[in-house]
Every structure is written in C-alpha cells, then in structure tokens.
Design an enzyme around this catalytic site. Structure first.
Site, PDB file in Angstrom:
ATOM      1  N   LEU A  24       5.491   3.426  -5.366  1.00  0.00           N
ATOM      2  CA  LEU A  24       6.938   3.308  -5.594  1.00  0.00           C
ATOM      3  C   LEU A  24       7.422   4.479  -6.443  1.00  0.00           C
ATOM      4  CD1 LEU A  24       7.308  -0.522  -6.289  1.00  0.00           C
ATOM      5  CD2 LEU A  24       7.314   0.712  -4.105  1.00  0.00           C
ATOM      6  N   ALA A  53     -11.660 -13.116  -8.083  1.00  0.00           N
ATOM      7  CA  ALA A  53     -11.162 -12.890  -9.454  1.00  0.00           C
ATOM      8  C   ALA A  53      -9.662 -12.620  -9.449  1.00  0.00           C
ATOM      9  CB  ALA A  53     -11.920 -11.715 -10.089  1.00  0.00           C
ATOM     10  N   ASP A 111      -1.380   3.619  -9.944  1.00  0.00           N
ATOM     11  CA  ASP A 111      -2.139   2.606 -10.685  1.00  0.00           C
ATOM     12  C   ASP A 111      -2.291   2.978 -12.164  1.00  0.00           C
ATOM     13  OD1 ASP A 111      -2.554   1.225  -8.225  1.00  0.00           O
ATOM     14  OD2 ASP A 111      -4.189   2.595  -7.751  1.00  0.00           O
ATOM     15  N   HIS A 154      -4.653  -4.484  -8.901  1.00  0.00           N
ATOM     16  CA  HIS A 154      -5.501  -3.409  -8.371  1.00  0.00           C
ATOM     17  C   HIS A 154      -6.968  -3.848  -8.464  1.00  0.00           C
ATOM     18  CE1 HIS A 154      -6.673   0.615  -7.254  1.00  0.00           C
ATOM     19  NE2 HIS A 154      -7.597   0.554  -8.199  1.00  0.00           N
ATOM     20  N   MET A 171       0.803  -1.223   0.000  1.00  0.00           N
ATOM     21  CA  MET A 171       0.000   0.000   0.000  1.00  0.00           C
ATOM     22  C   MET A 171       0.843   1.284   0.000  1.00  0.00           C
ATOM     23  SD  MET A 171      -2.767  -1.496  -0.425  1.00  0.00           S
ATOM     24  CE  MET A 171      -3.996  -0.204  -0.310  1.00  0.00           C
ATOM     25  N   ARG A 172       1.946   1.264  -0.725  1.00  0.00           N
ATOM     26  CA  ARG A 172       2.760   2.466  -0.894  1.00  0.00           C
ATOM     27  C   ARG A 172       3.090   2.648  -2.371  1.00  0.00           C
ATOM     28  NH1 ARG A 172       5.165   4.336   4.021  1.00  0.00           N
ATOM     29  NH2 ARG A 172       4.414   2.981   5.670  1.00  0.00           N
ATOM     30  N   ASP A 199       4.411   2.109 -12.886  1.00  0.00           N
ATOM     31  CA  ASP A 199       5.214   3.281 -13.227  1.00  0.00           C
ATOM     32  C   ASP A 199       5.112   4.256 -12.060  1.00  0.00           C
ATOM     33  OD1 ASP A 199       2.769   4.521 -13.439  1.00  0.00           O
ATOM     34  OD2 ASP A 199       2.809   4.688 -15.636  1.00  0.00           O
ATOM     35  N   GLU A 200       5.555   5.496 -12.266  1.00  0.00           N
ATOM     36  CA  GLU A 200       5.611   6.399 -11.111  1.00  0.00           C
ATOM     37  C   GLU A 200       4.268   7.017 -10.736  1.00  0.00           C
ATOM     38  OE1 GLU A 200       8.789   8.788  -9.856  1.00  0.00           O
ATOM     39  OE2 GLU A 200      10.118   8.038 -11.414  1.00  0.00           O
TER      40      GLU A 200
HETATM   41  C1  GAR Z   1      -6.131  -6.765  -2.931  1.00  0.00           C
HETATM   42  O1  GAR Z   1      -7.526  -6.700  -3.116  1.00  0.00           O
HETATM   43  C2  GAR Z   1      -5.414  -5.844  -3.881  1.00  0.00           C
HETATM   44  O2  GAR Z   1      -6.060  -5.712  -5.106  1.00  0.00           O
HETATM   45  C3  GAR Z   1      -5.425  -4.558  -3.100  1.00  0.00           C
HETATM   46  O3  GAR Z   1      -5.170  -4.938  -1.773  1.00  0.00           O
HETATM   47  C4  GAR Z   1      -5.720  -6.232  -1.561  1.00  0.00           C
HETATM   48  C5  GAR Z   1      -4.666  -7.107  -0.894  1.00  0.00           C
HETATM   49  O4  GAR Z   1      -5.220  -8.311  -0.454  1.00  0.00           O
HETATM   50  N1  GAR Z   1      -4.437  -3.659  -3.590  1.00  0.00           N
HETATM   51  C6  GAR Z   1      -4.638  -2.341  -3.721  1.00  0.00           C
HETATM   52  O5  GAR Z   1      -5.658  -1.782  -3.413  1.00  0.00           O
HETATM   53  C7  GAR Z   1      -3.434  -1.600  -4.285  1.00  0.00           C
HETATM   54  N2  GAR Z   1      -3.831  -0.305  -4.762  1.00  0.00           N
HETATM   55  P1  GAR Z   1      -4.289  -9.541  -0.050  1.00  0.00           P
HETATM   56  O6  GAR Z   1      -3.293  -9.012   0.994  1.00  0.00           O
HETATM   57  O7  GAR Z   1      -5.237 -10.527   0.548  1.00  0.00           O
HETATM   58  O8  GAR Z   1      -3.625 -10.051  -1.288  1.00  0.00           O
END
Ligand code: GAR
Length: 210
Positions: A100, A180, A152, A116, A97-98, A148-149
């Site tokens: 890059l 999914a 998403d 995503h 959740m950071r 990329d920078e």
């Molecule tokens: C997932 O739903 C992924 O798509 C989301 O975090 C969840 C992680 O679940 N990622 C984002 O929102 C990134 N922007 P998990 O730890 O069970 O794989």
C-alpha cells in the site's frame, strides 16, 4: 478507542482467507469485540470472497489496475472510498499481496494492520516461510504490525514464535505458521478493540483506557 463499542473492520485479502475466517469466527463467537463489515480483494476469484459471503459479509472484487505489486493512486482511492463508505475503524490485511502507498495509508493513519508469516524484521517480502526454511533458522513465526509505506516494516503489535522441525517442508512449516497466525491475529485485534494503543517511535504498547 472506547472499550464498549465493537470496532468495524474492513478485511483485504488476495488468497484463501483462512486468517479472515479465524477473525470472523472469533467475532461471531463474541471473543473478539469487533465486526467485519466488508471484505475486499484484488483477485476476482479469490476464495476469500466466497468464504466471506458464506458468513453473510459483503465481499467485493476491486480491479487492481496495471501494476503487479501495488495499486495506482486512483485505484487506492477506490479502495479507500469503499472502506470509508463502510465506515471502517480498522483495515485488516489478511494475505493482501500488494504494497500500500500514500493515498491508502494517509487515509487510515495507524489504522491499517497486517499479518506476516515470519518474525519481522527477518524475512520480509514474499513466501517468508520458504525464506526461513532455506536460511536454516531454528525458530520463525508470525508478526502483526502497523502498515507503513515500506515492505513489512511498520511498528510491531504482536508476534508468536514457531519452531522449525528437522523434517519440515515449505508446506508443513507454512501450515504450522498459519496455525499460529489464527491465534495471534484474533488476539491482537481483541487488544486493539479493548485497550488503548500507545505508539512511541517503533515501540507499541497496550494500556487500559482510564
Ligand atoms: C498468510 O500466511 C499471511 O501471513 C501471508 O499470506 C497468507 C494468507 O493466508 N501474508 C503475506 O505473506 C503478506 N506479506 P490466508 O489467505 O489463508 O489468510
């Protein structure tokens, strides 16, 4: 990428690690020709770390530093060093959740992928399933893309569509999207391992190596 070699993956996550688990299970079963060699997290007690260790995968917390939504260049360097030492071919973001930045991205050009929980470019950023439900779309889904920078915003490798049901809550919709994700991410990694990736501008296609 040669098709007779298992690609080495470093997986990064901040949360529960269900996507990591679906990938690791596919590798163990032999359906994904890849090998998870290291799991890194910016959250010391993230379940993804224990879950990875339960599969015998090296898993480490790397302290994320002073910022809330990114890493400093120095700390990006620490992540890169750990991944380079583990000789990873691809960096797989699984709920990391950071955002890059340059030090990290330039170390692995077109070798960092992310999943995503929406059909990008709709609903980038946090809690995309909430954004989709609250907006009122009838279909959403998940996207695997190069990092990329931006947020998403990288070229798209694969997507799966998920319907929004009239009685959905944030939780039920996220659960359907996650189911999914657990199909899409293994499928895209399998394609990356078996096929040649051709990137033309924003368009990505897979072709078999000659
Ligand atoms: C997932 O739903 C992924 O798509 C989301 O975090 C969840 C992680 O679940 N990622 C984002 O929102 C990134 N922007 P998990 O730890 O069970 O794989």
């Amino acid at each position: 990428m040669r098709s007779d070699r298992r690609i080495r993956m470093g997986i990064l996550g901040s949360g529960k690690g269900s996507n990591m688990e679906s990938i690791v299970e596919g590798c163990s079963a032999g359906s994904i020709p890849a090998e998870p060699v290291i799991v890194l997290s910016d959250v010391a007690d993230a379940p993804i770390l224990e879950r990875a260790r339960s599969y015998g995968i090296r898993a480490e917390y790397i302290e994320p530093g002073e910022f809330r939504t990114k890493l400093s260049p120095e700390i990006e360097g620490t992540y890169v060093e750990a991944l380079k030492n583990a000789q990873v071919d691809y960096v797989v973001l699984a709920g990391f959740m950071r955002v890059l930045k340059n030090v990290f991205i330039s170390a692995f050009p077109q070798r960092i992928i992310n999943i995503h929980p929406s059909l990008l470019p709709a609903f980038p950023g946090l809690a995309a399933w909430k954004q989709a439900l609250d907006y009122g779309v009838k279909y959403t889904g998940c996207t695997v893309h190069f990092v990329d920078e931006g947020v998403d915003s990288g070229p798209i490798l694969g997507q799966e569509v998920v319907p929004v049901m009239p009685d959905d809550t944030h939780e039920t919709l996220h659960g359907r999207i996650q189911a999914a994700e657990h199909r899409l991410y293994p499928a895209v990694i399998t394609a990356l391992a078996r096929k040649k990736v051709v990137v033309e501008g924003r368009r990505v296609r897979f072709s078999y190596d000659a």
